[in-house]
Motif scaffolding. Structure first.
Motif, PDB file in Angstrom:
ATOM      1  N   VAL A 281       0.637  -1.063  -0.118  1.00 43.38           N
ATOM      2  CA  VAL A 281      -0.174  -0.057   0.459  1.00 43.38           C
ATOM      3  C   VAL A 281       1.012   1.187   0.444  1.00 43.38           C
ATOM      4  O   VAL A 281       0.567   2.385   0.125  1.00 43.38           O
ATOM      5  CB  VAL A 281      -1.029   0.136   1.246  1.00 43.38           C
ATOM      6  N   VAL A 282       2.161   1.110  -0.813  1.00 37.36           N
ATOM      7  CA  VAL A 282       2.766   2.159  -0.575  1.00 37.36           C
ATOM      8  C   VAL A 282       3.482   2.927  -2.283  1.00 37.36           C
ATOM      9  O   VAL A 282       4.761   0.994  -2.171  1.00 37.36           O
ATOM     10  CB  VAL A 282       4.144   2.013   0.266  1.00 37.36           C
ATOM     11  N   PRO A 283       2.438   3.443  -3.441  1.00 39.37           N
ATOM     12  CA  PRO A 283       3.393   3.064  -4.334  1.00 39.37           C
ATOM     13  C   PRO A 283       4.452   2.590  -4.880  1.00 39.37           C
ATOM     14  O   PRO A 283       5.315   1.865  -5.977  1.00 39.37           O
ATOM     15  CB  PRO A 283       2.825   4.337  -5.081  1.00 39.37           C
ATOM     16  N   SER A 284       5.890   3.702  -3.469  1.00 38.20           N
ATOM     17  CA  SER A 284       7.207   2.882  -4.556  1.00 38.20           C
ATOM     18  C   SER A 284       7.981   2.356  -4.172  1.00 38.20           C
ATOM     19  O   SER A 284       8.738   1.395  -4.652  1.00 38.20           O
ATOM     20  CB  SER A 284       7.770   4.154  -3.872  1.00 38.20           C
ATOM     21  N   LEU A 285       6.648   1.432  -2.384  1.00 37.79           N
ATOM     22  CA  LEU A 285       7.548   0.233  -2.415  1.00 37.79           C
ATOM     23  C   LEU A 285       6.960  -0.818  -3.461  1.00 37.79           C
ATOM     24  O   LEU A 285       7.529  -2.205  -3.646  1.00 37.79           O
ATOM     25  CB  LEU A 285       7.095  -0.237  -1.191  1.00 37.79           C
ATOM     26  N   THR A 286       6.300  -0.938  -3.877  1.00 37.94           N
ATOM     27  CA  THR A 286       5.733  -1.966  -4.969  1.00 37.94           C
ATOM     28  C   THR A 286       6.613  -1.886  -5.997  1.00 37.94           C
ATOM     29  O   THR A 286       7.231  -2.844  -6.394  1.00 37.94           O
ATOM     30  CB  THR A 286       4.131  -0.753  -5.648  1.00 37.94           C
ATOM     31  N   GLU A 287       6.970  -0.716  -6.716  1.00 39.96           N
ATOM     32  CA  GLU A 287       7.618  -0.450  -7.235  1.00 39.96           C
ATOM     33  C   GLU A 287       8.852  -1.443  -7.169  1.00 39.96           C
ATOM     34  O   GLU A 287       9.356  -2.361  -7.728  1.00 39.96           O
ATOM     35  CB  GLU A 287       8.291   0.667  -7.546  1.00 39.96           C
ATOM     36  N   LEU A 288       9.334  -1.479  -6.017  1.00 41.01           N
ATOM     37  CA  LEU A 288      10.651  -1.935  -5.257  1.00 41.01           C
ATOM     38  C   LEU A 288      10.119  -3.286  -5.506  1.00 41.01           C
ATOM     39  O   LEU A 288      10.933  -4.043  -5.969  1.00 41.01           O
ATOM     40  CB  LEU A 288      11.060  -0.883  -4.070  1.00 41.01           C
ATOM     41  N   LEU A 289       8.880  -3.730  -4.941  1.00 35.91           N
ATOM     42  CA  LEU A 289       8.781  -5.301  -5.488  1.00 35.91           C
ATOM     43  C   LEU A 289       8.980  -5.598  -6.533  1.00 35.91           C
ATOM     44  O   LEU A 289       9.801  -7.244  -6.639  1.00 35.91           O
ATOM     45  CB  LEU A 289       7.438  -5.205  -4.221  1.00 35.91           C
ATOM     46  N   PHE A 290       8.701  -4.909  -7.673  1.00 40.48           N
ATOM     47  CA  PHE A 290       8.699  -5.140  -9.062  1.00 40.48           C
ATOM     48  C   PHE A 290       9.540  -6.036  -9.487  1.00 40.48           C
ATOM     49  O   PHE A 290      10.273  -6.221 -10.384  1.00 40.48           O
ATOM     50  CB  PHE A 290       7.626  -5.093  -9.360  1.00 40.48           C
ATOM     51  N   ASP A 291      11.174  -4.714  -8.911  1.00 37.18           N
ATOM     52  CA  ASP A 291      11.483  -4.374  -9.414  1.00 37.18           C
ATOM     53  C   ASP A 291      13.215  -6.028  -9.097  1.00 37.18           C
ATOM     54  O   ASP A 291      14.200  -5.543  -9.181  1.00 37.18           O
ATOM     55  CB  ASP A 291      12.644  -3.345  -9.076  1.00 37.18           C
ATOM     56  N   LEU A 292      12.963  -6.272  -7.803  1.00 33.36           N
ATOM     57  CA  LEU A 292      12.968  -7.296  -7.044  1.00 33.36           C
ATOM     58  C   LEU A 292      12.917  -8.819  -7.706  1.00 33.36           C
ATOM     59  O   LEU A 292      13.353  -9.287  -7.018  1.00 33.36           O
ATOM     60  CB  LEU A 292      13.009  -7.032  -5.287  1.00 33.36           C
ATOM     61  N   GLY A 293      11.766  -7.988  -8.266  1.00 32.37           N
ATOM     62  CA  GLY A 293      12.039  -9.648  -9.682  1.00 32.37           C
ATOM     63  C   GLY A 293      10.226 -10.244  -9.069  1.00 32.37           C
ATOM     64  O   GLY A 293      10.159 -11.924  -9.545  1.00 32.37           O
ATOM     65  N   LEU A 294       9.397  -9.260  -8.371  1.00 39.29           N
ATOM     66  CA  LEU A 294       8.666 -10.351  -7.759  1.00 39.29           C
ATOM     67  C   LEU A 294       7.740  -9.919  -8.988  1.00 39.29           C
ATOM     68  O   LEU A 294       8.052  -9.013  -9.982  1.00 39.29           O
ATOM     69  CB  LEU A 294       7.793 -10.077  -6.338  1.00 39.29           C
ATOM     70  N   ASP A 295       6.417 -10.918  -9.133  1.00 39.42           N
ATOM     71  CA  ASP A 295       5.692 -10.609 -10.236  1.00 39.42           C
ATOM     72  C   ASP A 295       4.471 -11.032  -9.443  1.00 39.42           C
ATOM     73  O   ASP A 295       2.935 -10.234  -8.739  1.00 39.42           O
ATOM     74  CB  ASP A 295       6.061 -11.621 -11.229  1.00 39.42           C
ATOM     75  N   LYS A 296       3.951 -12.904  -9.707  1.00 37.67           N
ATOM     76  CA  LYS A 296       2.746 -13.262  -9.076  1.00 37.67           C
ATOM     77  C   LYS A 296       2.672 -13.364  -7.856  1.00 37.67           C
ATOM     78  O   LYS A 296       1.225 -12.755  -7.065  1.00 37.67           O
ATOM     79  CB  LYS A 296       2.372 -14.617  -9.064  1.00 37.67           C
ATOM     80  N   GLU A 297       3.522 -13.094  -6.421  1.00 34.46           N
ATOM     81  CA  GLU A 297       3.470 -12.491  -5.577  1.00 34.46           C
ATOM     82  C   GLU A 297       3.042 -11.499  -4.902  1.00 34.46           C
ATOM     83  O   GLU A 297       2.333 -11.368  -3.780  1.00 34.46           O
ATOM     84  CB  GLU A 297       4.880 -12.347  -5.003  1.00 34.46           C
ATOM     85  N   VAL A 298       3.409 -10.346  -5.910  1.00 38.13           N
ATOM     86  CA  VAL A 298       1.796  -8.940  -5.404  1.00 38.13           C
ATOM     87  C   VAL A 298       0.947  -9.123  -5.236  1.00 38.13           C
ATOM     88  O   VAL A 298       0.381  -8.794  -7.210  1.00 38.13           O
ATOM     89  CB  VAL A 298       3.083  -7.846  -6.552  1.00 38.13           C
ATOM     90  N   ALA A 299       0.031  -9.126  -4.676  1.00 33.58           N
ATOM     91  CA  ALA A 299      -1.400 -10.028  -4.986  1.00 33.58           C
ATOM     92  C   ALA A 299      -1.878  -8.971  -5.114  1.00 33.58           C
ATOM     93  O   ALA A 299      -3.346  -9.083  -4.908  1.00 33.58           O
ATOM     94  CB  ALA A 299      -1.837 -10.862  -3.983  1.00 33.58           C
TER      95      ALA A 299
END
Length: 268
Positions: free
Chosen positions: A26-44
């Motif tokens: 629920v934090v836009p900049s940290l959402t971007e970080l999750l994807f840039d760390l290589g996550l995908d389907k885990e971001v629910a």
């Protein structure tokens, strides 16, 4: 299921399943970080403001805005990790969610806080090498920016505005202030956080440089003209608010932005 325990940036203990499979950010900049760390389907689940990367945004369940989360949607997702922010989310929402789910809360007011959050999130989502690499890029880049600001003799008395009607500025103890200082700017606003300023306050502070952010208020050229009438001796610039206020992996892009931007303000 194996679990690991972490301490968030509020000093709270958070126990998280090892390799969480359903993460709500629920934090836009940290959402971007999750994807840039290589996550995908885990971001629910993400907020309606988690627009980067745009290609990942459309297919994710939206859990409301940062200040008004839809707790029922989050409940239905059943996350095994929620990443939240003291500044961007409400205390009531964080407390309600913490009663049901593991909630790791960031509290970022300095560049170092952001690097700490990057490292901790990388550990929680089992992406430590990727997080370490991003941290290396950011640390080296921002150190270079600080040296460049000194070499370029950037030391401008600066005001950074985030809102109009009323005018609101980024003051002390903010991440924006930390970014300003790293680029050689002297924040003329000495109040903490984000004070509202009357026209008389703007004149009294007498900045040589005024920065109008693209967010949360979308300042445009007509607002720059309005400020110029109030502060005729100031240089007024529109700036990319994401580069000044988004932490996490966005800081890699910010290095190049500020490298060029410093050239723009060098002679101010």
């Amino acid at each position: 299921m194996a679990t690991r325990t972490y301490t968030d940036q509020l000093g709270r203990t958070v126990t998280v399943p090892f390799r969480p499979q359903k993460i709500v950010s629920v934090v836009p900049s940290l959402t971007e970080l999750l994807f840039d760390l290589g996550l995908d389907k885990e971001v629910a689940g993400v907020t309606k403001f988690c627009i980067h990367p745009i290609g990942k945004f459309a297919g994710r369940p939206k859990v409301g805005g940062t200040k008004k989360l839809k707790l029922d949607i989050i409940e239905a997702i059943g996350p095994d990790l929620i990443i939240a922010s003291k500044e961007e989310n409400t205390r009531a929402d964080i407390e309600a969610l913490s009663a049901r789910f593991p909630v790791w809360v960031s509290d970022i007011v300095t560049i170092e806080d952001s690097l700490q959050a990057l490292t901790e999130i990388g550990a929680m989502v089992d992406r430590e090498p990727e997080a370490a690499y991003l941290k290396h890029l950011i640390t080296a880049g921002f150190n270079d920016l600080g040296s460049l600001a000194l070499n370029r003799q950037i030391a401008h008395k600066t005001m950074y505005l985030i809102w109009r009607n009323p005018w609101m500025a980024a003051g002390q103890s903010t991440y924006i202030d930390s970014i300003m200082r790293q680029n050689g700017l002297q924040n003329v606003v000495q109040e903490e956080r984000y004070p509202a300023l009357a026209e008389a306050d703007l004149k009294k502070l007498d900045p040589g440089l005024v920065l109008l952010s693209s967010e949360p208020f979308p300042f445009r050229s007509e607002h720059a003209a309005e400020l110029q009438a109030i502060l005729p001796n100031a240089r007024i610039l529109l700036v990319d608010g994401e580069m000044f206020s988004w932490y996490g992996s966005r800081m890699v892009k910010a290095v190049q932005y500020f490298f060029e931007w410093q050239k723009l303000v060098q002679g101010t």
